[in-house]
Scaffold this active site. Structure first.
Site, PDB file in Angstrom:
ATOM      1  CG  ASN A 141      -8.557 -11.780   0.876  1.00 25.12           C
ATOM      2  OD1 ASN A 141      -9.682 -11.341   0.639  1.00 25.12           O
ATOM      3  ND2 ASN A 141      -7.500 -11.448   0.156  1.00 25.12           N
ATOM      4  CB  SER A 183      -6.121  -9.743  -5.277  1.00 25.68           C
ATOM      5  OG  SER A 183      -5.134  -8.891  -5.874  1.00 25.68           O
ATOM      6  CG  ASN A 224      -1.882  -1.176   1.198  1.00 24.12           C
ATOM      7  OD1 ASN A 224      -2.080  -1.788   0.148  1.00 24.12           O
ATOM      8  ND2 ASN A 224      -2.426  -1.520   2.350  1.00 24.12           N
ATOM      9  CG  HIS A 245       3.804  -1.602  -4.796  1.00 20.15           C
ATOM     10  ND1 HIS A 245       2.677  -2.377  -4.654  1.00 20.15           N
ATOM     11  CD2 HIS A 245       4.738  -2.410  -5.345  1.00 20.15           C
ATOM     12  CE1 HIS A 245       2.909  -3.596  -5.132  1.00 20.15           C
ATOM     13  NE2 HIS A 245       4.157  -3.650  -5.553  1.00 20.15           N
ATOM     14  CB  CYS A 265      16.132  18.082 -10.752  1.00 21.89           C
ATOM     15  SG  CYS A 265      14.977  18.347  -9.387  1.00 21.89           S
ATOM     16  CD  GLU A 274     -13.636 -11.145  -2.860  1.00 21.75           C
ATOM     17  OE1 GLU A 274     -14.499 -10.273  -2.937  1.00 21.75           O
ATOM     18  OE2 GLU A 274     -12.644 -11.176  -3.607  1.00 21.75           O
ATOM     19  CB  CYS A 300      11.566  16.760  -9.731  1.00 18.24           C
ATOM     20  SG  CYS A 300      11.820  17.737 -11.220  1.00 18.24           S
TER      21      CYS A 300
HETATM   22  C1  BV8 Z   1       7.790  -5.064 -12.271  1.00 17.03           C
HETATM   23  C2  BV8 Z   1       1.442   1.551  -6.684  1.00 17.03           C
HETATM   24  C3  BV8 Z   1       9.756  -5.403 -13.556  1.00 17.03           C
HETATM   25  C4  BV8 Z   1       0.759   2.528  -7.532  1.00 17.03           C
HETATM   26  C5  BV8 Z   1       1.049  -0.687  -7.608  1.00 17.03           C
HETATM   27  C6  BV8 Z   1       2.035 -11.158 -15.966  1.00 17.03           C
HETATM   28  C7  BV8 Z   1       2.126 -12.063 -14.911  1.00 17.03           C
HETATM   29  C8  BV8 Z   1       2.750 -11.702 -13.712  1.00 17.03           C
HETATM   30  C9  BV8 Z   1       3.295 -10.407 -13.557  1.00 17.03           C
HETATM   31  C10 BV8 Z   1       3.187  -9.526 -14.605  1.00 17.03           C
HETATM   32  C11 BV8 Z   1       2.564  -9.884 -15.795  1.00 17.03           C
HETATM   33  N1  BV8 Z   1       2.606  -8.812 -16.612  1.00 17.03           N
HETATM   34  C12 BV8 Z   1       3.242  -7.797 -15.989  1.00 17.03           C
HETATM   35  C13 BV8 Z   1       3.601  -8.225 -14.783  1.00 17.03           C
HETATM   36  C14 BV8 Z   1       4.321  -7.457 -13.776  1.00 17.03           C
HETATM   37  C15 BV8 Z   1       3.382  -6.507 -13.060  1.00 17.03           C
HETATM   38  C16 BV8 Z   1       2.191  -7.236 -12.492  1.00 17.03           C
HETATM   39  O1  BV8 Z   1       2.319  -7.934 -11.499  1.00 17.03           O
HETATM   40  N2  BV8 Z   1       1.020  -7.049 -13.140  1.00 17.03           N
HETATM   41  C17 BV8 Z   1      -0.174  -7.711 -12.659  1.00 17.03           C
HETATM   42  C18 BV8 Z   1      -1.367  -6.755 -12.786  1.00 17.03           C
HETATM   43  C19 BV8 Z   1      -0.368  -8.982 -13.502  1.00 17.03           C
HETATM   44  N3  BV8 Z   1       4.180  -5.970 -11.989  1.00 17.03           N
HETATM   45  C20 BV8 Z   1       4.888  -4.849 -12.199  1.00 17.03           C
HETATM   46  O2  BV8 Z   1       4.860  -4.193 -13.206  1.00 17.03           O
HETATM   47  C21 BV8 Z   1       5.834  -4.458 -11.059  1.00 17.03           C
HETATM   48  N4  BV8 Z   1       7.108  -4.153 -11.605  1.00 17.03           N
HETATM   49  O3  BV8 Z   1       7.446  -6.202 -12.438  1.00 17.03           O
HETATM   50  O4  BV8 Z   1       8.940  -4.530 -12.785  1.00 17.03           O
HETATM   51  C22 BV8 Z   1      10.969  -4.635 -13.906  1.00 17.03           C
HETATM   52  C23 BV8 Z   1      12.192  -5.056 -13.381  1.00 17.03           C
HETATM   53  C24 BV8 Z   1      13.334  -4.361 -13.775  1.00 17.03           C
HETATM   54  C25 BV8 Z   1      13.249  -3.245 -14.624  1.00 17.03           C
HETATM   55  C26 BV8 Z   1      12.014  -2.836 -15.111  1.00 17.03           C
HETATM   56  C27 BV8 Z   1      10.850  -3.522 -14.753  1.00 17.03           C
HETATM   57  C28 BV8 Z   1       5.321  -3.212 -10.356  1.00 17.03           C
HETATM   58  C29 BV8 Z   1       4.001  -3.500  -9.703  1.00 17.03           C
HETATM   59  C30 BV8 Z   1       3.636  -2.315  -8.798  1.00 17.03           C
HETATM   60  C31 BV8 Z   1       2.461  -1.581  -9.378  1.00 17.03           C
HETATM   61  N5  BV8 Z   1       2.036  -0.551  -8.438  1.00 17.03           N
HETATM   62  N6  BV8 Z   1       0.725   0.286  -6.739  1.00 17.03           N
HETATM   63  C32 BV8 Z   1      -0.536   2.970  -6.937  1.00 17.03           C
HETATM   64  O5  BV8 Z   1      -0.913   2.510  -5.831  1.00 17.03           O
HETATM   65  O6  BV8 Z   1      -1.165   3.792  -7.589  1.00 17.03           O
HETATM   66  S1  BV8 Z   1       0.231  -2.150  -7.562  1.00 17.03           S
HETATM   67  C33 BV8 Z   1      -1.270  -2.036  -6.786  1.00 17.03           C
HETATM   68  O7  BV8 Z   1      -1.749  -3.370  -6.719  1.00 17.03           O
HETATM   69  C34 BV8 Z   1      -1.240  -1.569  -5.341  1.00 17.03           C
HETATM   70  O8  BV8 Z   1       0.034  -1.351  -4.812  1.00 17.03           O
HETATM   71  C35 BV8 Z   1      -1.859  -2.742  -4.617  1.00 17.03           C
HETATM   72  O9  BV8 Z   1      -1.459  -2.821  -3.310  1.00 17.03           O
HETATM   73  C36 BV8 Z   1      -1.343  -3.827  -5.453  1.00 17.03           C
HETATM   74  C37 BV8 Z   1      -1.852  -5.198  -5.256  1.00 17.03           C
HETATM   75  O10 BV8 Z   1      -3.222  -5.142  -5.150  1.00 17.03           O
HETATM   76  P1  BV8 Z   1      -3.816  -5.578  -3.710  1.00 17.03           P
HETATM   77  O11 BV8 Z   1      -3.105  -4.806  -2.665  1.00 17.03           O
HETATM   78  O12 BV8 Z   1      -3.782  -7.049  -3.610  1.00 17.03           O
HETATM   79  O13 BV8 Z   1      -5.258  -5.008  -3.815  1.00 17.03           O
HETATM   80  P2  BV8 Z   1      -6.484  -5.657  -4.603  1.00 17.03           P
HETATM   81  O14 BV8 Z   1      -7.496  -4.583  -4.757  1.00 17.03           O
HETATM   82  O15 BV8 Z   1      -5.979  -6.399  -5.804  1.00 17.03           O
HETATM   83  O16 BV8 Z   1      -7.033  -6.777  -3.602  1.00 17.03           O
HETATM   84  C38 BV8 Z   1      -7.579  -6.402  -2.368  1.00 17.03           C
HETATM   85  C39 BV8 Z   1      -7.808  -7.683  -1.600  1.00 17.03           C
HETATM   86  O17 BV8 Z   1      -8.282  -7.351  -0.293  1.00 17.03           O
HETATM   87  C40 BV8 Z   1      -8.852  -8.598  -2.219  1.00 17.03           C
HETATM   88  O18 BV8 Z   1      -8.356  -9.938  -2.192  1.00 17.03           O
HETATM   89  C41 BV8 Z   1     -10.059  -8.464  -1.279  1.00 17.03           C
HETATM   90  O19 BV8 Z   1     -10.777  -9.684  -1.160  1.00 17.03           O
HETATM   91  C42 BV8 Z   1      -9.384  -8.146   0.022  1.00 17.03           C
HETATM   92  N7  BV8 Z   1     -10.178  -7.361   0.972  1.00 17.03           N
HETATM   93  C43 BV8 Z   1     -11.022  -6.325   0.706  1.00 17.03           C
HETATM   94  N8  BV8 Z   1     -11.485  -5.821   1.871  1.00 17.03           N
HETATM   95  C44 BV8 Z   1     -10.905  -6.537   2.874  1.00 17.03           C
HETATM   96  C45 BV8 Z   1     -10.077  -7.526   2.318  1.00 17.03           C
HETATM   97  N9  BV8 Z   1      -9.369  -8.410   3.044  1.00 17.03           N
HETATM   98  C46 BV8 Z   1      -9.473  -8.310   4.391  1.00 17.03           C
HETATM   99  N10 BV8 Z   1     -10.247  -7.387   5.001  1.00 17.03           N
HETATM  100  C47 BV8 Z   1     -10.972  -6.497   4.290  1.00 17.03           C
HETATM  101  N11 BV8 Z   1     -11.729  -5.601   4.923  1.00 17.03           N
HETATM  102 ZN    ZN Z   2      13.191  19.398 -10.262  1.00 15.17          ZN
END
Ligand code: BV8
Ligand code: ZN
Length: 223
Positions: A196, A172, A85, A102, A113, A198, A110
């Site tokens: 979780n 998730s 988060n 993340h 710079c 779900e 920036c």
């Molecule tokens: C990278 C910051 C390489 C921004 C975020 C194919 C397969 C596998 C991986 C990939 C693929 N294609 C691409 C990839 C890589 C990609 C990726 O994983 N994509 C996914 C979508 C398939 N990953 C990346 O790009 C990462 N970087 O791989 O770089 C690299 C290496 C070297 C050089 C260059 C590149 C970067 C990923 C980071 C992205 N940024 N956030 C922002 O916040 O705006 S990710 C974003 O999703 C958030 O950070 C979030 O935390 C994260 C994960 O989601 P969750 O936290 O799980 O949230 P979600 O809504 O999905 O689920 C909520 C859960 O809570 C549910 O299960 C629900 O049931 C539960 N819930 C709800 N309420 C409750 C609860 N549980 C308990 N109590 C409750 N009350």
């Molecule tokens: Zn600057």
């Protein structure tokens, strides 16, 4: 012991999750907005999304789940909180050493710079914001396609490898490499406890899957 937290941890604070029902923002998907390409093509639109989220988070507060994790950190020398988060609610609940995989929505960086600054003002007013050097600032978060901060991720991997128990809270388990940390812990012999509402991709791997709200379950684990 370690915990890997996702957006579900903040859901009871009123912060929408990414993939849940209320998670969609207008007609866009996070994967379409949280990318360098989206920012390059329309920095104002991406900033509207982050400005909206910052305003929402500023009105939210930590919930009992955040406080329970802060209490675990206080009580257990060997406890590490790893969070996906960017909302900073863990710190506001008293966590001192959360590993932020993340980045942080309250940090602006920036694009010209590289200067970083903490900016808590909401709404920001000028979108996109500008650095004193004149460059456009971006949110200090990790977008899809961007690498995670190497030192932070290495510390998270170490914590996952050394944990006897890994709590996987409100994620998730769809985003990598963060979700992969659960498998790192499992392969090193940890017990996985999933909290979780779900079923997730991780549920079958978990030694114990606690179905329910993290704000209700976590405090029970810490009494
Ligand atoms: C990278 C910051 C390489 C921004 C975020 C194919 C397969 C596998 C991986 C990939 C693929 N294609 C691409 C990839 C890589 C990609 C990726 O994983 N994509 C996914 C979508 C398939 N990953 C990346 O790009 C990462 N970087 O791989 O770089 C690299 C290496 C070297 C050089 C260059 C590149 C970067 C990923 C980071 C992205 N940024 N956030 C922002 O916040 O705006 S990710 C974003 O999703 C958030 O950070 C979030 O935390 C994260 C994960 O989601 P969750 O936290 O799980 O949230 P979600 O809504 O999905 O689920 C909520 C859960 O809570 C549910 O299960 C629900 O049931 C539960 N819930 C709800 N309420 C409750 C609860 N549980 C308990 N109590 C409750 N009350
Ligand atoms: Zn600057």
């Amino acid at each position: 012991m370690a915990a890997l937290a996702g957006a579900g941890l903040s859901a009871e604070s009123g912060v929408p999750t990414f993939r849940g029902a209320g998670g969609l923002w207008r007609q866009y998907r996070p994967e379409d907005l949280a990318t360098p390409e989206a920012f390059a093509s329309d920095p104002r639109l991406v900033w509207e999304w982050y400005d909206w989220r910052r305003s929402l988070i500023s009105k939210a507060g930590p919930n009992p789940g955040h406080f329970a994790l802060a209490e675990l950190e206080k009580r257990k020398q060997s406890f590490t909180l790893i969070t996906q988060n960017v909302d900073g609610l863990e710190e506001r609940a008293g966590c001192k050493d959360a590993l932020r995989l993340h980045g942080d929505i309250w940090t602006l960086r920036c694009t010209a710079c590289g200067r970083e600054r903490k900016e808590l003002k909401t709404p920001l007013g000028e979108l996109p914001p500008h650095c004193s050097c004149g460059g456009i600032e971006r949110p200090g978060v990790v977008w899809f396609g961007e690498p995670l901060p190497a030192r932070v991720f290495a510390a998270a991997e170490k914590a996952a490898r050394e944990a006897e128990v890994l709590l996987v809270v409100g994620t998730s388990a769809a985003v990598y490499p963060a979700a992969g940390l659960a498998w790192v812990a499992k392969a090193a012999g940890a017990k996985l406890i999933e909290i979780n509402m779900e079923e997730t991709a991780l549920s079958l791997e978990a030694d114990c899957a606690l179905r329910g709200k993290s704000g209700e379950i976590l405090p029970l684990l810490v009494t």
